[in-house]
Scaffold this motif. Sequence first.
Motif, PDB file in Angstrom:
ATOM      1  N   THR A 807     115.709  28.847 -21.824  1.00  0.00           N
ATOM      2  CA  THR A 807     117.030  28.279 -22.106  1.00  0.00           C
ATOM      3  C   THR A 807     117.047  26.814 -21.726  1.00  0.00           C
ATOM      4  O   THR A 807     116.287  26.353 -20.873  1.00  0.00           O
ATOM      5  N   GLU A 808     117.944  26.101 -22.346  1.00  0.00           N
ATOM      6  CA  GLU A 808     118.066  24.672 -22.083  1.00  0.00           C
ATOM      7  C   GLU A 808     118.508  24.404 -20.650  1.00  0.00           C
ATOM      8  O   GLU A 808     118.031  23.462 -19.997  1.00  0.00           O
ATOM      9  N   ALA A 809     119.407  25.235 -20.149  1.00  0.00           N
ATOM     10  CA  ALA A 809     119.882  25.038 -18.782  1.00  0.00           C
ATOM     11  C   ALA A 809     118.752  25.205 -17.766  1.00  0.00           C
ATOM     12  O   ALA A 809     118.685  24.478 -16.768  1.00  0.00           O
ATOM     13  N   ARG A 810     117.848  26.139 -17.999  1.00  0.00           N
ATOM     14  CA  ARG A 810     116.730  26.342 -17.080  1.00  0.00           C
ATOM     15  C   ARG A 810     115.735  25.183 -17.160  1.00  0.00           C
ATOM     16  O   ARG A 810     115.097  24.822 -16.168  1.00  0.00           O
ATOM     17  N   ARG A 811     115.573  24.589 -18.321  1.00  0.00           N
ATOM     18  CA  ARG A 811     114.691  23.432 -18.442  1.00  0.00           C
ATOM     19  C   ARG A 811     115.252  22.234 -17.672  1.00  0.00           C
ATOM     20  O   ARG A 811     114.507  21.510 -17.007  1.00  0.00           O
ATOM     21  N   ILE A 812     116.557  22.032 -17.786  1.00  0.00           N
ATOM     22  CA  ILE A 812     117.188  20.943 -17.034  1.00  0.00           C
ATOM     23  C   ILE A 812     117.084  21.210 -15.541  1.00  0.00           C
ATOM     24  O   ILE A 812     116.836  20.303 -14.738  1.00  0.00           O
ATOM     25  N   ARG A 813     117.243  22.462 -15.134  1.00  0.00           N
ATOM     26  CA  ARG A 813     117.141  22.821 -13.725  1.00  0.00           C
ATOM     27  C   ARG A 813     115.733  22.526 -13.187  1.00  0.00           C
ATOM     28  O   ARG A 813     115.569  22.046 -12.066  1.00  0.00           O
ATOM     29  N   CYS A 814     114.704  22.793 -13.984  1.00  0.00           N
ATOM     30  CA  CYS A 814     113.326  22.520 -13.561  1.00  0.00           C
ATOM     31  C   CYS A 814     113.115  21.025 -13.350  1.00  0.00           C
ATOM     32  O   CYS A 814     112.498  20.608 -12.349  1.00  0.00           O
ATOM     33  N   LEU A 815     113.605  20.195 -14.267  1.00  0.00           N
ATOM     34  CA  LEU A 815     113.489  18.750 -14.099  1.00  0.00           C
ATOM     35  C   LEU A 815     114.247  18.281 -12.867  1.00  0.00           C
ATOM     36  O   LEU A 815     113.787  17.383 -12.136  1.00  0.00           O
ATOM     37  N   SER A 816     115.396  18.891 -12.599  1.00  0.00           N
ATOM     38  CA  SER A 816     116.172  18.527 -11.416  1.00  0.00           C
ATOM     39  C   SER A 816     115.423  18.868 -10.136  1.00  0.00           C
ATOM     40  O   SER A 816     115.481  18.122  -9.148  1.00  0.00           O
ATOM     41  N   GLU A 817     114.709  19.997 -10.120  1.00  0.00           N
ATOM     42  CA  GLU A 817     113.925  20.382  -8.944  1.00  0.00           C
ATOM     43  C   GLU A 817     112.763  19.417  -8.723  1.00  0.00           C
ATOM     44  O   GLU A 817     112.454  19.062  -7.580  1.00  0.00           O
ATOM     45  N   LEU A 818     112.094  19.009  -9.790  1.00  0.00           N
ATOM     46  CA  LEU A 818     111.019  18.034  -9.649  1.00  0.00           C
ATOM     47  C   LEU A 818     111.548  16.726  -9.083  1.00  0.00           C
ATOM     48  O   LEU A 818     110.906  16.097  -8.217  1.00  0.00           O
ATOM     49  N   LYS A 819     112.711  16.306  -9.541  1.00  0.00           N
ATOM     50  CA  LYS A 819     113.325  15.088  -9.011  1.00  0.00           C
ATOM     51  C   LYS A 819     113.693  15.249  -7.543  1.00  0.00           C
ATOM     52  O   LYS A 819     113.540  14.322  -6.731  1.00  0.00           O
ATOM     53  N   ARG A 820     114.162  16.436  -7.158  1.00  0.00           N
ATOM     54  CA  ARG A 820     114.610  16.657  -5.777  1.00  0.00           C
ATOM     55  C   ARG A 820     113.485  16.542  -4.759  1.00  0.00           C
ATOM     56  O   ARG A 820     113.643  15.958  -3.681  1.00  0.00           O
ATOM     57  N   ILE A 821     112.303  17.090  -5.084  1.00  0.00           N
ATOM     58  CA  ILE A 821     111.222  17.126  -4.093  1.00  0.00           C
ATOM     59  C   ILE A 821     110.431  15.821  -4.042  1.00  0.00           C
ATOM     60  O   ILE A 821     109.678  15.601  -3.090  1.00  0.00           O
ATOM     61  N   VAL A 822     110.584  14.939  -5.042  1.00  0.00           N
ATOM     62  CA  VAL A 822     109.850  13.678  -5.078  1.00  0.00           C
ATOM     63  C   VAL A 822     110.705  12.582  -4.444  1.00  0.00           C
ATOM     64  O   VAL A 822     111.915  12.489  -4.678  1.00  0.00           O
ATOM     65  N   LYS A 823     110.059  11.738  -3.649  1.00  0.00           N
ATOM     66  CA  LYS A 823     110.751  10.646  -2.983  1.00  0.00           C
ATOM     67  C   LYS A 823     111.306   9.649  -3.996  1.00  0.00           C
ATOM     68  O   LYS A 823     110.817   9.550  -5.119  1.00  0.00           O
ATOM     69  N   VAL A 824     112.314   8.897  -3.567  1.00  0.00           N
ATOM     70  CA  VAL A 824     112.856   7.844  -4.414  1.00  0.00           C
ATOM     71  C   VAL A 824     111.768   6.809  -4.655  1.00  0.00           C
ATOM     72  O   VAL A 824     111.103   6.344  -3.723  1.00  0.00           O
ATOM     73  N   GLY A 825     111.556   6.471  -5.895  1.00  0.00           N
ATOM     74  CA  GLY A 825     110.472   5.575  -6.267  1.00  0.00           C
ATOM     75  C   GLY A 825     109.214   6.310  -6.675  1.00  0.00           C
ATOM     76  O   GLY A 825     108.302   5.700  -7.242  1.00  0.00           O
ATOM     77  N   GLY A 826     109.146   7.594  -6.385  1.00  0.00           N
ATOM     78  CA  GLY A 826     107.990   8.396  -6.771  1.00  0.00           C
ATOM     79  C   GLY A 826     108.051   8.801  -8.230  1.00  0.00           C
ATOM     80  O   GLY A 826     109.069   8.648  -8.910  1.00  0.00           O
ATOM     81  N   ARG A 827     106.954   9.350  -8.717  1.00  0.00           N
ATOM     82  CA  ARG A 827     106.862   9.713 -10.128  1.00  0.00           C
ATOM     83  C   ARG A 827     106.403  11.164 -10.275  1.00  0.00           C
ATOM     84  O   ARG A 827     105.783  11.721  -9.368  1.00  0.00           O
ATOM     85  N   PHE A 828     106.703  11.733 -11.431  1.00  0.00           N
ATOM     86  CA  PHE A 828     106.141  13.034 -11.772  1.00  0.00           C
ATOM     87  C   PHE A 828     105.803  13.069 -13.257  1.00  0.00           C
ATOM     88  O   PHE A 828     106.407  12.354 -14.067  1.00  0.00           O
TER      89      PHE A 828
END
Length: 952
Positions: A807-828
């Motif tokens: 689902t689209e909502a689960r895809r957005i949630r996955c991107l949000s989790e990747l953003k959460r665990i990476v430091k500001v300025g970091g990349r994924f």
Amino acid sequence: PSAARKLCCRIRRGNYGPRDLLASTIITDGNDENPAGITVQNEGVCPFGCKGRYVGKAVMVTEITPSIDVQQHHPEYDDVESIRWERAAPPKFRRLLTNSNSQKFKLTEEEIEDRRGKTRFVYIDNVLGKEMILDDITIEGKSIDKSVKNDLMSIFQGEILDNSSGVIKNGLLQQDARIEDDLRHAFQEALRDQLSKYDSSKDSLGIELFVKADSAAGKKSKPDNIKPKQDPKDTVATRLLFDHLHIGMRSNNDATNLIQSTQGKRLHLKMELPNAFFQNSAATHVTITTGKLYLDYADVLQPNKGNLRNKKNEVKIQKEPSKSECTSSTDHVHIAGLHVIPNYISVLEEQMLMAGLTGPHAPWAPPQLTQTGGHIKRRVQHYGYVFDYESSDVLRRDDGGSDDTYGKGSNKSACPALPCMDANVAEMTDDEVNDWTERAVKDVKVWEALAGVIEKTRRFDLSSVVPEGDLNGRVNNISLGEGTKITYPHINQLTINEYNPGEGIGSHVDTVTAFGDGLLIITLNGGIVMEFRKAIDDGDESNTRKLVYLPPRSLTVLSGDARYKYEHMIVSRMTDTVNGEIIPRKLRVSLTLRTALTAPVFDKAVGKISLAQSKVPQSHLPKYESKVFPPRWGQLSDAALANASRKIGGNKDSSVDRSDLITPETESKHVHAVYDAIATQWHHTRGKRGVLWPGATQFIESLPPGSLVADVGCGDGKYFAEILKHSYVIGTDISEPLLKTAATRGDETDDGKRKNIDGPQYQRLSKAKRALSENPAVAVADCLHIPLRSNSCDAAISIAVMHHLSTEARRIRCLSELKRIVKVGGRFNVQAWALEQENDSKRKFHGTDLLVPFNAQPKYLQTQAKSSDKDNMQQSKSTSAESKGKGVAQMMAEQYDGAEFDSKKNLVVFQRYCHMYRKGELESLCERVPGLEVLESSYEKGNWVITCRVCE
């Protein structure tokens, strides 16, 4: 038997011909000079005064089992061959698989299944496999060194050691491998004793062992058998003597029990050693550990008796293949109201509708009862309203307008809503509807495209293709005249039927009180012949039966007489005959569009439903539509969501909403369960090769040294080595079996010792990093809820994960989790499958949400239920009747939910859910995550790749 076996070996190894056996003197007693015990003198001297010489190849020597009086001692068997092999020539075996390339031994699937249920022979592979090492040989005794094991290994490779034993022919010593043969026979007896416990015959007759010729051993060497960083002396570089063999059980039940009980196991065979082999040691016994056994049914190739007949004077009669009645036989029959419009939809529309309507989001109806108490065999989907096959009526939703959901009201009627277009569809012209549909097809939006096809069908003017004579029929009890426009604007129900080759439907007339005039059928993928028979006797016997071919992409309209006076049916068969041509049936999906009616009024005066005299005539039910995708049972219509409506991607009504953290059944069944099952094969065919995506490798190399990288969805950890060159890694994955391959990349042996790390990518790591790679930091976790602190990682990668989120909502949630665990300025870095494939790609996708098959080899799969050997044997015996005649792959497929058996390839097929991303779709999802910036977007070998930076 032992002496006879030795004599056979001596004769075979001594390369004797007929002339040797006809010599005047053969001494069989051993002495000090000739311990082998066979001496031949006067070679080639013909007895009985014959002056000729016998020449030719070495004679064939065959060991056969003792004769058995079947009628006296074993009357339970039909004949001798059903219990023992009594011919002098050894049997020739074949695996019971479909071989389309073989003309001589080609079998149908029915013949294969029949032979599997009758054969008593079993094929066993990997008895001493190519991965055999010295640790698989255990010797009991004193003063045992490595050279002894090497000698044993050489013997099992088919080599002959340098020794003085042999056969003396005319004073010359001939090597006959006496010691080697004795050792191999000891191994055979140990194997025979180990497997005899599965013999249930009367008097314990034992089993028959059929081994391939000795000359086949030691050949066909394979370079990949020697692994990197491994001593060649510790590895078998050639095919072993007992690479595979055949077993003759005494019954098919015993064969089935043997296959089920020993599949995938390793046997420890203890055998006595020949005295001459260990002259300088105190060893008495050796234990050989086999490889993981792979067993399957085998059959004996019987000679073709037809080749033995004298065909010189025979006249070969060529029979015509059986075929169905041709459609041309009823071309003269005309049925008013029956019309077939070819090429109603385009090829692209057909391909996309097939991919979407049979894909992972397809809301197939639960098993439905028929009027006779059975279940319909074909798969069915209902939209708008359910047609109940048990009552032969449409299930009308509650009069109050409330929606039925699971647990509320009649859940049998809670089918998905029909797809709909925009709210202003009534104001759109026909051309605008066609343009809207074409855009949906181009963008591969299945739900929108289906809505466009339905609206197009509602507006289709039948009068444009109807002959003038047919306008005198009746539609909804209203007489039609010339110039009348015939459309079906109130279509509110869709039934999708899936017909596999050989499936059909019985003769019927769609319930008159359930649906109005006009049944419109769109045929997808495979054409079929539909048969019409007159259901109402009107005195006209000229038009009683007609055969009509419905080609793919066609629209078939049943109105007037065709709707009410004729029954229609599809005969169950594999082929159809159309205008003299036999056409094999293919998978067919039909879209049947109808107008569901309100409930009829029961007339108490006549004691039945009377449509003619009813004061409340039936009318069409309201349209039950929704723009929400994917469709599902219990789905609310857009009208019912008016007070809490939202655009796609927002919050839905809580009564039917499911949390994004709750895994949908599509993913749990077609992603999680699949990778748990195929983990071993996935690691052997993907991870061990060390092939990495260049885009991911470049991203990892661009990170500062010492970075902490989260590998989300790491699988078997094939990127760990690349990351560990300069950084550190933490891996997470939802599949525990896959993580186990990542956590044990050293591959422990059975005795607990660790082998070297596999894969070339690990050879360049430092000793400290190699220690980390042998014990990586991994955790079982969902990519939507990563068990890492916020801002704890310098970077992250997620390779081939996003396309498994449904689902689209689960895809957005996955991107949000990747953003959460990476430091500001970091990349994924994220990589997912692309809808747009390259021209030379083997895969072509016609939809965005698909089930992609994965062919699994049975030897990599594990049985679902594990038990002790004793319990396993008892369980195998109890289920032998159910498994009788089934191959290993088929039995494995039945153990896994959702798996299928490919009889042609003899493989287990799993279906993986995948969402194919369109160009720009990943970037669009990232825009909906605050604080995320897309740095780079690229296309790489059928995949879309994006690199994002965390801004806040």
